[in-house]
Design a protein around this motif. Structure first.
Motif, mmCIF file in Angstrom:
data_model
loop_
_atom_site.group_PDB
_atom_site.id
_atom_site.type_symbol
_atom_site.label_atom_id
_atom_site.label_comp_id
_atom_site.label_asym_id
_atom_site.label_seq_id
_atom_site.Cartn_x
_atom_site.Cartn_y
_atom_site.Cartn_z
ATOM 1 N N MET A 145 -62.993 -53.777 -29.697
ATOM 2 C CA MET A 145 -62.705 -54.250 -28.338
ATOM 3 C C MET A 145 -63.979 -54.807 -27.716
ATOM 4 N N VAL A 146 -63.879 -55.971 -27.041
ATOM 5 C CA VAL A 146 -65.038 -56.589 -26.398
ATOM 6 C C VAL A 146 -64.682 -56.995 -24.977
ATOM 7 N N GLU A 147 -65.695 -56.998 -24.107
ATOM 8 C CA GLU A 147 -65.531 -57.522 -22.759
ATOM 9 C C GLU A 147 -66.902 -57.911 -22.242
ATOM 10 N N LYS A 148 -66.957 -58.506 -21.065
ATOM 11 C CA LYS A 148 -68.219 -58.935 -20.493
ATOM 12 C C LYS A 148 -69.081 -57.728 -20.126
ATOM 13 N N TYR A 149 -70.417 -57.925 -20.162
ATOM 14 C CA TYR A 149 -71.325 -56.907 -19.639
ATOM 15 C C TYR A 149 -71.196 -56.872 -18.119
ATOM 16 N N SER A 150 -71.581 -55.749 -17.515
ATOM 17 C CA SER A 150 -71.420 -55.590 -16.061
ATOM 18 C C SER A 150 -72.341 -56.513 -15.282
ATOM 19 N N THR A 151 -73.573 -56.683 -15.728
ATOM 20 C CA THR A 151 -74.515 -57.568 -15.027
ATOM 21 C C THR A 151 -75.305 -58.396 -16.028
ATOM 22 N N TYR A 152 -75.719 -59.576 -15.579
ATOM 23 C CA TYR A 152 -76.507 -60.494 -16.408
ATOM 24 C C TYR A 152 -77.737 -60.964 -15.644
ATOM 25 N N LYS A 153 -78.684 -61.521 -16.390
ATOM 26 C CA LYS A 153 -79.863 -62.132 -15.774
ATOM 27 C C LYS A 153 -80.127 -63.468 -16.460
ATOM 28 N N GLU A 154 -80.749 -64.372 -15.734
ATOM 29 C CA GLU A 154 -81.040 -65.687 -16.298
ATOM 30 C C GLU A 154 -82.146 -65.572 -17.342
ATOM 31 N N ALA A 155 -81.944 -66.215 -18.497
ATOM 32 C CA ALA A 155 -82.949 -66.166 -19.559
ATOM 33 C C ALA A 155 -83.991 -67.273 -19.408
ATOM 34 N N SER A 156 -83.707 -68.242 -18.530
ATOM 35 C CA SER A 156 -84.608 -69.387 -18.325
ATOM 36 C C SER A 156 -84.830 -70.178 -19.609
ATOM 37 N N ILE A 157 -83.863 -70.104 -20.497
ATOM 38 C CA ILE A 157 -83.911 -70.859 -21.755
ATOM 39 C C ILE A 157 -82.545 -71.523 -21.927
ATOM 40 N N ASP A 158 -82.554 -72.834 -22.083
ATOM 41 C CA ASP A 158 -81.304 -73.598 -22.087
ATOM 42 C C ASP A 158 -80.290 -73.079 -23.093
ATOM 43 N N TRP A 159 -80.736 -72.768 -24.313
ATOM 44 C CA TRP A 159 -79.788 -72.437 -25.364
ATOM 45 C C TRP A 159 -79.172 -71.058 -25.175
ATOM 46 N N LEU A 160 -79.774 -70.233 -24.305
ATOM 47 C CA LEU A 160 -79.256 -68.883 -24.069
ATOM 48 C C LEU A 160 -78.477 -68.766 -22.769
ATOM 49 N N GLY A 161 -78.887 -69.499 -21.750
ATOM 50 C CA GLY A 161 -78.250 -69.331 -20.443
ATOM 51 C C GLY A 161 -78.607 -67.987 -19.863
ATOM 52 N N SER A 162 -77.633 -67.086 -19.716
ATOM 53 C CA SER A 162 -77.891 -65.748 -19.192
ATOM 54 C C SER A 162 -77.672 -64.713 -20.294
ATOM 55 N N ILE A 163 -78.369 -63.565 -20.157
ATOM 56 C CA ILE A 163 -78.238 -62.467 -21.112
ATOM 57 C C ILE A 163 -77.989 -61.186 -20.335
ATOM 58 N N PRO A 164 -77.449 -60.134 -20.978
ATOM 59 C CA PRO A 164 -77.223 -58.869 -20.271
ATOM 60 C C PRO A 164 -78.510 -58.357 -19.610
ATOM 61 N N SER A 165 -78.365 -57.730 -18.465
ATOM 62 C CA SER A 165 -79.521 -57.313 -17.671
ATOM 63 C C SER A 165 -80.448 -56.366 -18.411
ATOM 64 N N ASP A 166 -79.903 -55.514 -19.302
ATOM 65 C CA ASP A 166 -80.756 -54.556 -19.989
ATOM 66 C C ASP A 166 -81.254 -55.060 -21.353
ATOM 67 N N TRP A 167 -81.017 -56.331 -21.662
ATOM 68 C CA TRP A 167 -81.569 -56.927 -22.870
ATOM 69 C C TRP A 167 -82.948 -57.519 -22.569
ATOM 70 N N ASP A 168 -83.794 -57.622 -23.607
ATOM 71 C CA ASP A 168 -85.109 -58.242 -23.461
ATOM 72 C C ASP A 168 -85.102 -59.636 -24.065
ATOM 73 N N LEU A 169 -86.096 -60.410 -23.697
ATOM 74 C CA LEU A 169 -86.296 -61.740 -24.266
ATOM 75 C C LEU A 169 -87.687 -61.732 -24.909
ATOM 76 N N LYS A 170 -87.731 -61.824 -26.231
ATOM 77 C CA LYS A 170 -89.011 -61.707 -26.926
ATOM 78 C C LYS A 170 -89.138 -62.772 -28.018
ATOM 79 N N ARG A 171 -90.396 -63.020 -28.413
ATOM 80 C CA ARG A 171 -90.668 -64.018 -29.444
ATOM 81 C C ARG A 171 -90.291 -63.484 -30.833
ATOM 82 N N VAL A 172 -89.826 -64.379 -31.688
ATOM 83 C CA VAL A 172 -89.461 -64.012 -33.064
ATOM 84 C C VAL A 172 -90.627 -63.341 -33.779
#
Length: 464
Positions: free
Chosen positions: A1-28
């Motif tokens: 079962m899947v559904e949307k996360y409760s909150t999101y934040k902008e990733a400031s990266i075009d290909w990602l758009g927004s990501i869940p609020s508790d996720w990080d954005l890090k370099r490969v």
């Protein structure tokens, strides 16, 4: 079962758009150590990097003679082809081995290998990987570790990485099982078509007709009123005409091609037994008049005479009526019926084992650059029925092919939809567009992992 996360934040990266609020954005680069040790393919078996993952080296791939100059791969390493035009050619190695130097070999650290494998195969990441590449042309485009390591990727917690990986493992397994069933149906249709074709063009339609020995090993007995003819005799009697598309010094340059004009057909334009007119290059009619030979017409048979697709054929029955002819390049030969042989029946012969077995004999002689021309095709033996029986066989196989084609098109559409869904599912889940709430039932192995991550005394996630 899947559904949307409760909150999101902008990733400031075009290909990602927004990501869940508790996720990080890090370099490969924060999650891998590059492995660049050179080895040979005798100590470490050669592996191929494909869109299906890392596999034992494929027999059909071009192999380098420099077997001592390869990259070491260890089990559980992540390997990706640096040629960024080959989108999605990557995966986790299941064993030690070696790959060509064009590949990037990475040891995963501080990240779930399966999660990163799915992420790197997502549509969004493949496009970003390509965008970061460099080169003089799209088919010579390369994304090296220096560019790859600076790409930002979405990173959930280690626990969620494992949950996502296991969820996708189950879903992809079901999807791939369905794909396999459809592909088996397609294969069966093709086998039926080939079997019926070879039966009709060597034995005819009537199973009770009197037979005689053809004198050709791979054909055996044929109906008594059929003839065994050589290509040479058909040419001499003007029953057929064969011409290579050899333009010599008059071969067109790429800058001469225009949007609308006379099609210039190359082997790559011949697909699924037809010409892809819409994908072919076009030339001005005034330019084509300077060619000495190579003019082809409706009802011609096209045969690829050299290269990787040697022996591939198609029957031309859909040339635009407004075009007087089309042009073939030196790797294509046209075969034309001049009377006495039904054009479509002649195509059936060239698409059957009668010709393919003869071609295999030529290829088996070890020629470095095999070529199908009059010099080696003229002695090919074929069997021909009376003209009225040729037409009967042609009409019957045309009707059968129409039925097969309708079923084939439906199955191919299903495959395309399934592949689209598969890609969409992976891309949505690994970028946080949907949240995994439940997973497949726990196995003893999964329970060991769960206890390791959560502790035996803590509440366990709910699984189905």
């Amino acid at each position: 079962m899947v559904e949307k996360y409760s909150t999101y934040k902008e990733a400031s990266i075009d290909w990602l758009g927004s990501i869940p609020s508790d996720w990080d954005l890090k370099r490969v680069g924060q999650f891998f150590i590059e492995r660049s040790e050179k080895v040979d393919d005798k100590s470490f078996p050669p592996l191929s990097v494909t869109k299906l993952g890392i596999v034992d080296q494929l027999k059909e791939v071009a192999k380098t003679n420099d077997g001592d100059n390869r990259k070491l791969v260890r089990k559980n390493d992540f390997v990706i082809n640096s040629r960024s035009d080959r989108k999605g050619s990557s995966g986790i190695a299941k064993r030690d081995g070696s790959v060509s130097l064009i590949n990037i070999v990475l040891e995963p650290i501080l990240i779930e290998p399966k999660f990163i494998e799915y992420l790197f195969k997502s549509y969004y990441f493949k496009e970003e990987f390509f965008r970061n590449g460099k080169g003089i042309h799209w088919d010579l485009w390369t994304t090296r570790w220096e560019q790859l390591k600076n790409i930002n990727i979405p990173i959930p917690s280690k626990l969620e990485q494992k949950l996502i990986s296991k969820y996708l493992d189950k879903k992809i397994k079901l999807i791939d099982s369905l794909v396999e069933k459809i592909e088996k149906k397609i294969k069966l249709l093709n086998e039926q078509k080939v079997a019926l074709l070879n039966q009709y063009v060597t034995k005819g339609i009537d199973p009770n007709v009197e037979m005689k020995d053809s004198g050709i090993d791979w054909i055996g007995d044929i109906p008594k009123d059929w003839q065994v003819r050589s290509i040479k005799s058909l040419l001499m009697n003007n029953n057929i005409e064969i011409q290579d598309g050899n333009h010599g010094e008059l071969h067109p340059d790429p800058e001469e091609f225009i949007e609308n004009g006379i099609p210039f057909i190359k082997p790559k334009d011949i697909q699924d037994e037809r010409i892809k007119w819409e994908e072919s290059d076009k030339l001005p009619i005034t330019r084509t008049k300077s060619f000495r030979i190579g003019f082809s017409l409706s009802n011609d048979i096209l045969l690829v005479n050299r290269g990787g697709s040697i022996g591939k054929v198609c029957f031309v029955n859909d040339l635009d009526q407004n075009l007087p002819y089309f042009i073939i390049n030196p790797q294509v030969t046209y075969i034309r019926s001049n009377g006495g042989i039904d054009p479509y029946f002649l195509y059936l012969i060239f698409n059957s084992n009668q010709i393919k077995c003869s071609i295999d004999l030529i290829l088996g002689h070890g020629s470095t650059f095999p070529f199908l021309g009059l010099s080696n095709m003229s002695n090919f033996k074929i069997v021909i029925p009376p003209i009225e029986k040729q037409k009967q066989i042609s009409n019957k196989l045309k009707r059968f092919k129409e039925l097969i084609s309708k079923e084939y098109i439906l199955l191919k559409k299903k495959l395309d939809l399934i592949h689209e869904y598969r890609q969409s599912l992976i891309s949505s889940v690994v970028t946080g567009k949907f949240q995994i709430l439940q997973l497949p039932p726990m196995s003893p192995r999964n329970m060991e992992y769960q206890e390791e991550e959560q502790g035996k005394s803590q509440p366990r996630p709910t699984f189905y």
